[in-house]
Every structure is written in C-alpha cells, then in structure tokens.
Design a protein around this motif. Structure first.
Motif, PDB file in Angstrom:
ATOM      1  N   ALA A   1       0.837  -1.198   0.000  1.00 22.00           N
ATOM      2  CA  ALA A   1       0.000   0.000   0.000  1.00 22.00           C
ATOM      3  C   ALA A   1       0.875   1.252   0.000  1.00 22.00           C
ATOM      4  CB  ALA A   1      -0.925  -0.002   1.211  1.00 22.00           C
ATOM      5  N   LYS A   2       0.319   2.346  -0.501  1.00 20.93           N
ATOM      6  CA  LYS A   2       1.057   3.595  -0.626  1.00 20.93           C
ATOM      7  C   LYS A   2       0.752   4.536   0.538  1.00 20.93           C
ATOM      8  CE  LYS A   2       2.834   2.667  -4.730  1.00 20.93           C
ATOM      9  NZ  LYS A   2       4.286   2.430  -4.892  1.00 20.93           N
ATOM     10  N   LEU A   3       1.780   5.252   0.966  1.00 21.06           N
ATOM     11  CA  LEU A   3       1.646   6.386   1.870  1.00 21.06           C
ATOM     12  C   LEU A   3       2.032   7.633   1.098  1.00 21.06           C
ATOM     13  CD1 LEU A   3       1.412   7.844   4.663  1.00 21.06           C
ATOM     14  CD2 LEU A   3       3.854   7.331   4.954  1.00 21.06           C
ATOM     15  N   VAL A   4       1.207   8.679   1.200  1.00 21.96           N
ATOM     16  CA  VAL A   4       1.516   9.971   0.576  1.00 21.96           C
ATOM     17  C   VAL A   4       1.566  11.017   1.675  1.00 21.96           C
ATOM     18  CG1 VAL A   4       0.826  11.701  -1.121  1.00 21.96           C
ATOM     19  CG2 VAL A   4       0.367   9.270  -1.554  1.00 21.96           C
ATOM     20  N   VAL A   5       2.685  11.738   1.754  1.00 23.27           N
ATOM     21  CA  VAL A   5       2.844  12.810   2.733  1.00 23.27           C
ATOM     22  C   VAL A   5       3.268  14.082   2.010  1.00 23.27           C
ATOM     23  CG1 VAL A   5       3.461  11.214   4.591  1.00 23.27           C
ATOM     24  CG2 VAL A   5       5.278  12.263   3.219  1.00 23.27           C
ATOM     25  N   ALA A   6       2.911  15.224   2.591  1.00 23.75           N
ATOM     26  CA  ALA A   6       3.346  16.517   2.064  1.00 23.75           C
ATOM     27  C   ALA A   6       3.352  17.527   3.195  1.00 23.75           C
ATOM     28  CB  ALA A   6       2.437  16.986   0.931  1.00 23.75           C
ATOM     29  N   HIS A   7       4.405  18.342   3.252  1.00 21.78           N
ATOM     30  CA  HIS A   7       4.540  19.310   4.332  1.00 21.78           C
ATOM     31  C   HIS A   7       5.726  20.227   4.035  1.00 21.78           C
ATOM     32  CE1 HIS A   7       6.550  15.442   5.395  1.00 21.78           C
ATOM     33  NE2 HIS A   7       7.589  16.254   5.598  1.00 21.78           N
ATOM     34  N   HIS A   8       5.958  21.215   4.905  1.00 27.36           N
ATOM     35  CA  HIS A   8       7.135  22.069   4.776  1.00 27.36           C
ATOM     36  C   HIS A   8       8.403  21.229   4.918  1.00 27.36           C
ATOM     37  CE1 HIS A   8       5.333  26.068   4.721  1.00 27.36           C
ATOM     38  NE2 HIS A   8       4.604  25.783   5.777  1.00 27.36           N
ATOM     39  N   SER A   9       9.379  21.479   4.039  1.00 25.94           N
ATOM     40  CA  SER A   9      10.660  20.792   4.099  1.00 25.94           C
ATOM     41  C   SER A   9      11.693  21.663   3.391  1.00 25.94           C
ATOM     42  CB  SER A   9      10.565  19.418   3.429  1.00 25.94           C
ATOM     43  OG  SER A   9      11.768  18.692   3.559  1.00 25.94           O
ATOM     44  N   CYS A  10      12.919  21.652   3.877  1.00 28.44           N
ATOM     45  CA  CYS A  10      13.962  22.508   3.317  1.00 28.44           C
ATOM     46  C   CYS A  10      14.877  21.701   2.401  1.00 28.44           C
ATOM     47  CB  CYS A  10      14.775  23.140   4.437  1.00 28.44           C
ATOM     48  SG  CYS A  10      16.039  24.294   3.852  1.00 28.44           S
ATOM     49  N   PRO A  11      15.138  22.183   1.178  1.00 34.69           N
ATOM     50  CA  PRO A  11      16.049  21.468   0.284  1.00 34.69           C
ATOM     51  C   PRO A  11      17.427  21.300   0.925  1.00 34.69           C
ATOM     52  CG  PRO A  11      14.886  23.192  -0.898  1.00 34.69           C
ATOM     53  CD  PRO A  11      14.579  23.387   0.556  1.00 34.69           C
ATOM     54  N   PRO A  12      18.140  20.225   0.612  1.00 29.61           N
ATOM     55  CA  PRO A  12      19.470  20.012   1.194  1.00 29.61           C
ATOM     56  C   PRO A  12      20.381  21.211   0.922  1.00 29.61           C
ATOM     57  CG  PRO A  12      18.741  18.065   0.005  1.00 29.61           C
ATOM     58  CD  PRO A  12      17.761  19.147  -0.302  1.00 29.61           C
ATOM     59  N   GLY A  13      20.985  21.713   1.972  1.00 29.51           N
ATOM     60  CA  GLY A  13      21.870  22.852   1.814  1.00 29.51           C
ATOM     61  C   GLY A  13      21.151  24.163   1.565  1.00 29.51           C
ATOM     62  N   GLY A  14      19.826  24.142   1.615  1.00 31.05           N
ATOM     63  CA  GLY A  14      19.052  25.342   1.329  1.00 31.05           C
ATOM     64  C   GLY A  14      18.949  26.262   2.531  1.00 31.05           C
ATOM     65  N   ASP A  15      18.510  27.472   2.268  1.00 27.02           N
ATOM     66  CA  ASP A  15      18.295  28.478   3.310  1.00 27.02           C
ATOM     67  C   ASP A  15      16.820  28.410   3.702  1.00 27.02           C
ATOM     68  OD1 ASP A  15      17.713  30.820   4.707  1.00 27.02           O
ATOM     69  OD2 ASP A  15      19.173  32.012   3.593  1.00 27.02           O
ATOM     70  N   LEU A  16      16.523  27.832   4.870  1.00 28.18           N
ATOM     71  CA  LEU A  16      15.143  27.632   5.280  1.00 28.18           C
ATOM     72  C   LEU A  16      14.381  28.947   5.349  1.00 28.18           C
ATOM     73  CD1 LEU A  16      12.797  25.903   6.285  1.00 28.18           C
ATOM     74  CD2 LEU A  16      13.764  26.063   8.595  1.00 28.18           C
ATOM     75  N   THR A  17      15.004  29.974   5.898  1.00 27.31           N
ATOM     76  CA  THR A  17      14.334  31.270   6.013  1.00 27.31           C
ATOM     77  C   THR A  17      13.954  31.806   4.644  1.00 27.31           C
ATOM     78  OG1 THR A  17      15.525  31.771   8.059  1.00 27.31           O
ATOM     79  CG2 THR A  17      14.555  33.630   6.869  1.00 27.31           C
ATOM     80  N   LEU A  18      14.843  31.650   3.677  1.00 25.50           N
ATOM     81  CA  LEU A  18      14.556  32.124   2.322  1.00 25.50           C
ATOM     82  C   LEU A  18      13.369  31.380   1.726  1.00 25.50           C
ATOM     83  CD1 LEU A  18      15.211  33.751  -0.218  1.00 25.50           C
ATOM     84  CD2 LEU A  18      16.896  31.975  -0.815  1.00 25.50           C
ATOM     85  N   TRP A  19      13.347  30.049   1.875  1.00 21.46           N
ATOM     86  CA  TRP A  19      12.248  29.274   1.298  1.00 21.46           C
ATOM     87  C   TRP A  19      10.931  29.568   1.992  1.00 21.46           C
ATOM     88  CZ3 TRP A  19      12.302  27.349  -3.291  1.00 21.46           C
ATOM     89  CH2 TRP A  19      13.522  26.983  -3.869  1.00 21.46           C
ATOM     90  N   LEU A  20      10.975  29.741   3.315  1.00 18.83           N
ATOM     91  CA  LEU A  20       9.754  30.096   4.030  1.00 18.83           C
ATOM     92  C   LEU A  20       9.266  31.488   3.632  1.00 18.83           C
ATOM     93  CD1 LEU A  20      10.397  28.762   7.651  1.00 18.83           C
ATOM     94  CD2 LEU A  20       8.842  27.820   5.927  1.00 18.83           C
ATOM     95  N   SER A  21      10.185  32.405   3.394  1.00 21.91           N
ATOM     96  CA  SER A  21       9.776  33.753   2.978  1.00 21.91           C
ATOM     97  C   SER A  21       9.093  33.719   1.620  1.00 21.91           C
ATOM     98  CB  SER A  21      10.987  34.689   2.939  1.00 21.91           C
ATOM     99  OG  SER A  21      11.875  34.368   1.884  1.00 21.91           O
TER     100      SER A  21
END
Length: 222
Positions: A142-162
């Motif tokens: 069976a499949k599980l599907v999830v989706a939520h806030h997540s930061c790309p590897p090495g990314g700037d979380l504040t920038l992506w949230l902005s």
C-alpha cells in the motif's frame, strides 16, 4: 498559541477552506496527485486512512474522484472535523470521521494512507512514531503519501519560508518577523532528513512527487 492549538481557534477554522489554498501552491492538484498515487495500488473498493483530515479538503476530493472508496479521516480537532463534515455534505456516506491521533486509529489493514500538511507540526521523534504507526496499519504494497514544509538540502530555510509566505500573502516580499515566527514554531526538517525518517519508519521506494517553494511531497510503499 502552539501550532496544533491553532486548529481549535474559531477564526482560523472559519477561514481554513479559503485560506489554505492561498498558502499552499497547487493544493488541489497536489491532493489530486495524492489520490492518483494511492489508486495505483489500491483496489476499487479501497479503505483509505487520512491522517490530519480536519477541514475535509482532501476527503472531499478523494470521495468525489473515487466513489467506491471508504475513507477514515482522523484529526485531533473537533472543530476541524465539524468543518469537514459540513464540507463533505452527502459525500459523508463514504467517510468516517474520528477525533484523535494515529494511536487511536483502527488496526486496518488499510489500502493506502495520506498525511498532508501535518507532519511539519511534529518533532522528529513524533513524526517517526506517527509514520511507524501508519505503516503498521497498511497492507503490504500500500502507498503512503505525505506533504509538508521541508527545506532542500543545503538550502536556506528562512529564504524558502519567505517565498511561501509571500505567495500566501500575495506580496512581493514577506514580512521578516512572520517568517522568523514560522521558522521558530515549526520543526521543519531538510529533504534528506525527511526521506530518512520515511525509510526508518519502514517504507521503501520513497519518491518525491511534489515541490512548491518550502513544501515537498513524497510517495512511499509499505
């Protein structure tokens, strides 16, 4: 106000159906993709677990697209479940709404599960526990599907949230205090850590299917 407590706030609940699509780019399309991913392995008369179902947006879409599915929607907020009930209308004959958390869910086995826009409220140990409990309730394959806030590897979380905040507020630039508050109250992980937790919970074939500013979505197999 703690993040999950907001879902008992009358103003937030009243505005949820209108405000959430403005906050999450391509929300309806992401939910439709989730339905299609579940349907790849689910039988025509599938039993699907929807964790964090308050508001009923994905429940309504799933029920309309798959009239033979039976859906169990679980959410800790009674107010959000009331909203889901109103949103579903006659479609509620396909849906059982249950107040609580994954630990109070029936043992299944379910033919698929989703947890959309929920896991970013949980600390890593709570996420792992939640996904392990989902895994125990799914039939093999069976499949599980999830989706939520997540930061790309090495990314700037504040920038992506902005960027996400600017999208939500239809603004060219997001207000820095609001972004800082979001970063402070949500235990957002990197994409790498998110995928590691999904695998640690027992799932395989973990694949990214959705990416929109600070939001990411995965499909995985029990």
């Amino acid at each position: 106000m703690r993040p999950l407590e907001a879902f008992s706030n009358p103003t937030m609940v009243a505005n949820y159906a209108e405000s959430t699509p403005r906050k999450v780019p391509g929300l309806a399309d992401m939910q439709r993709m989730a339905m299609l991913l579940l349907a790849e392995q689910a039988p025509e008369t599938a039993n699907i677990l929807v964790l964090g179902a308050g508001g009923g947006l994905e429940l309504k879409l799933f029920a309309e697209a798959q009239p033979h599915w039976q859906l169990l929607g679980i959410d800790p907020s009674a107010a959000m479940l009331d909203l889901a009930s109103r949103a579903l209308g006659p479609l509620q004959q396909q849906v059982t709404l249950q107040q609580g958390y994954i630990d109070t869910a029936p043992p299944g086995p379910f033919d698929g599960a989703t947890c959309l826009l929920t896991l970013h409220f949980l600390a890593p140990d709570e996420r792992l526990h939640t996904m392990r409990q989902i895994h125990q309730r799914l039939r093999p394959g069976a499949k599980l599907v999830v989706a939520h806030h997540s930061c790309p590897p090495g990314g700037d979380l504040t920038l992506w949230l902005s960027r996400s905040a600017a999208f939500a507020n239809d603004a060219a630039v997001a207000a820095a205090p609001a972004v800082a508050a979001m970063a402070g109250r949500l235990p957002i992980l990197s994409v790498t850590d998110d995928e590691t937790l999904i695998r640690k919970a027992g799932f395989s074939d973990v694949a990214l299917f959705y990416a929109a500013f600070s939001f990411r979505g995965w499909v995985a197999t029990a």
